[in-house]
Design a protein around this motif. Sequence first.
Motif, PDB file in Angstrom:
ATOM      1  N   ARG A 259       0.826  -1.205   0.000  1.00 39.18           N
ATOM      2  CA  ARG A 259       0.000   0.000   0.000  1.00 39.18           C
ATOM      3  C   ARG A 259       0.865   1.262   0.000  1.00 39.18           C
ATOM      4  NH1 ARG A 259      -3.652  -0.964   5.095  1.00 39.18           N
ATOM      5  NH2 ARG A 259      -1.726  -1.997   5.775  1.00 39.18           N
ATOM      6  N   THR A 260       2.007   1.182   0.637  1.00 36.32           N
ATOM      7  CA  THR A 260       2.921   2.325   0.636  1.00 36.32           C
ATOM      8  C   THR A 260       3.352   2.678  -0.779  1.00 36.32           C
ATOM      9  OG1 THR A 260       3.755   1.779   2.841  1.00 36.32           O
ATOM     10  CG2 THR A 260       5.152   3.152   1.450  1.00 36.32           C
TER      11      THR A 260
ATOM     12  N   LEU B 269       1.736   2.045  -3.522  1.00 36.86           N
ATOM     13  CA  LEU B 269       0.582   2.589  -4.241  1.00 36.86           C
ATOM     14  C   LEU B 269       0.375   4.064  -3.889  1.00 36.86           C
ATOM     15  CD1 LEU B 269      -1.950  -0.373  -3.875  1.00 36.86           C
ATOM     16  CD2 LEU B 269      -0.618   0.243  -5.887  1.00 36.86           C
TER      17      LEU B 269
ATOM     18  N   GLN C 166      -4.420  -8.071  -0.011  1.00 33.69           N
ATOM     19  CA  GLN C 166      -3.256  -7.250   0.306  1.00 33.69           C
ATOM     20  C   GLN C 166      -3.413  -5.801  -0.125  1.00 33.69           C
ATOM     21  OE1 GLN C 166      -0.536  -7.910   2.026  1.00 33.69           O
ATOM     22  NE2 GLN C 166      -1.073 -10.042   2.436  1.00 33.69           N
ATOM     23  N   THR C 167      -4.296  -5.523  -1.057  1.00 29.60           N
ATOM     24  CA  THR C 167      -4.401  -4.160  -1.604  1.00 29.60           C
ATOM     25  C   THR C 167      -5.796  -3.574  -1.429  1.00 29.60           C
ATOM     26  OG1 THR C 167      -4.791  -5.145  -3.798  1.00 29.60           O
ATOM     27  CG2 THR C 167      -2.531  -4.470  -3.261  1.00 29.60           C
TER      28      THR C 167
ATOM     29  N   LYS D  82      -7.430  -4.106   2.109  1.00 32.97           N
ATOM     30  CA  LYS D  82      -6.735  -3.339   3.145  1.00 32.97           C
ATOM     31  C   LYS D  82      -6.916  -1.842   2.947  1.00 32.97           C
ATOM     32  CE  LYS D  82      -3.180  -6.590   4.696  1.00 32.97           C
ATOM     33  NZ  LYS D  82      -1.725  -6.796   4.904  1.00 32.97           N
ATOM     34  N   LEU D  83      -6.982  -1.387   1.694  1.00 36.79           N
ATOM     35  CA  LEU D  83      -7.212   0.034   1.451  1.00 36.79           C
ATOM     36  C   LEU D  83      -8.611   0.445   1.905  1.00 36.79           C
ATOM     37  CD1 LEU D  83      -5.568   0.499  -2.070  1.00 36.79           C
ATOM     38  CD2 LEU D  83      -4.816   1.522   0.082  1.00 36.79           C
TER      39      LEU D  83
END
Length: 439
Positions: free
Chosen positions: A204-205, A207, A272-273, A276-277
Amino acid sequence: MSFNARRRKNSWVLKMPPILPSLSAVCLSLLLTTPFGWSVLLKFGGNYYPEVLLIVACAFAVAVQKFYADELFAFFRSSKVYIWGVICALLLFEGVLMHGNFFAAYSDFRATLLLGIFYCVAQKCGKENPRLIDFLIVFSVSSIVGNLIYYLFFKSEEYGVVKKAFPVLMFVAAIYLTTKYRNPLYSFAVILAGSSICVMSLFRTNLAVMVIMILYYLIFALFTLANRSRRGVNYKTLIQYGLVIATLFLFFPALYSVGYEYLASDPTRYNQTIYKLQILVDNIRTGHSDDPIRAQYPQYIMKNIYYFLMPGGFGQSVLSTHWRSFWMNPRDEIFGSSLDGGYVYLAAHFGIIITCLLLFYLIFRFVKSSLNESLVEVSRRVICLAAALVYFATFGGNSFAQIGMAIGTGLLLGLMMRSDPKSLHKDGRTLSLNLSARR
């Protein structure tokens, strides 16, 4: 002695062909900042040994051209490199004394040392040194392309095969360099390649950094169009930026759909993306944290601040899953890792006193260099530093423990803290002149 005089003095030495620096940059980048180096070519007995490459590279530079050898030796004798080397050596020695694991301490030592070396290299980058600009552009772009090729065609073994390690601050440095010194189509290609690997990495970092740099590119492109229109039309630049902006707006829905489908097509990638976002957005609205491990560090450090004042030495792997200051009783440890944030690593291994001194130095360098730069250039650097802070706060401990991440961090910080007054004719008045005019 002048450059031409030194070249005449060493005319008997084999001259370096023009293409050779670019090839050297590509090779160094692929072996130091991509899995081709740390997972394949320089991995012996399960461990990564970049020292082999660095020794060969230095020997090659000395053998090919004595002028480059002189410059190399002068660079390593400079005060900045010397002071950083002493600090790293002392932290290596202290880390070994604290926990007795030399290899754990040495692993951090070599990454942190390279961070400082590439910071000093980037400080020399400017209009008066076009060869270094070319070298750093090829180096940073090769890192992005190399990571993209590896993860597209080879199986990754980092982070449980799912997530992919990527020096995202190298991506930030590449965008900064190419938008400043190359044409719009070149920098747009870098944006596409870097954004692709940011999506594939599943961090996420990464992204978040990707979004910031896309906005940076659009703002820079629109400002350049307006600036060119005001000061005289450069049709080639206008056409290139016009094509880039039109392409982004026309194909953004399709690109977004492709990226979303890639992430949603696999349950692991989705969790994972996207998942979580969504949780992160909900928690921001409610004021809660979706990552209790990272949320505990500030309070823990403040509660035990006296133990974190002094440096604890290198060796982050010793503290993996049971994090604390090396000065504390092991019974007071918490579940965590020094890799969970740049400030987490600095508190445990550099100590708060040294961290504050380093932070003061960077702020001083940024303010001093900003006074000699245009408002546009300062704005560019502020956006790039914002992207770096996002990475530093969430995953920045890797900047001191993983060589590719360390090199990207050092390169970006060096570019942000340097002065390049010869570029002012493109961007207008300096910040110091504007402040004086307001008074």
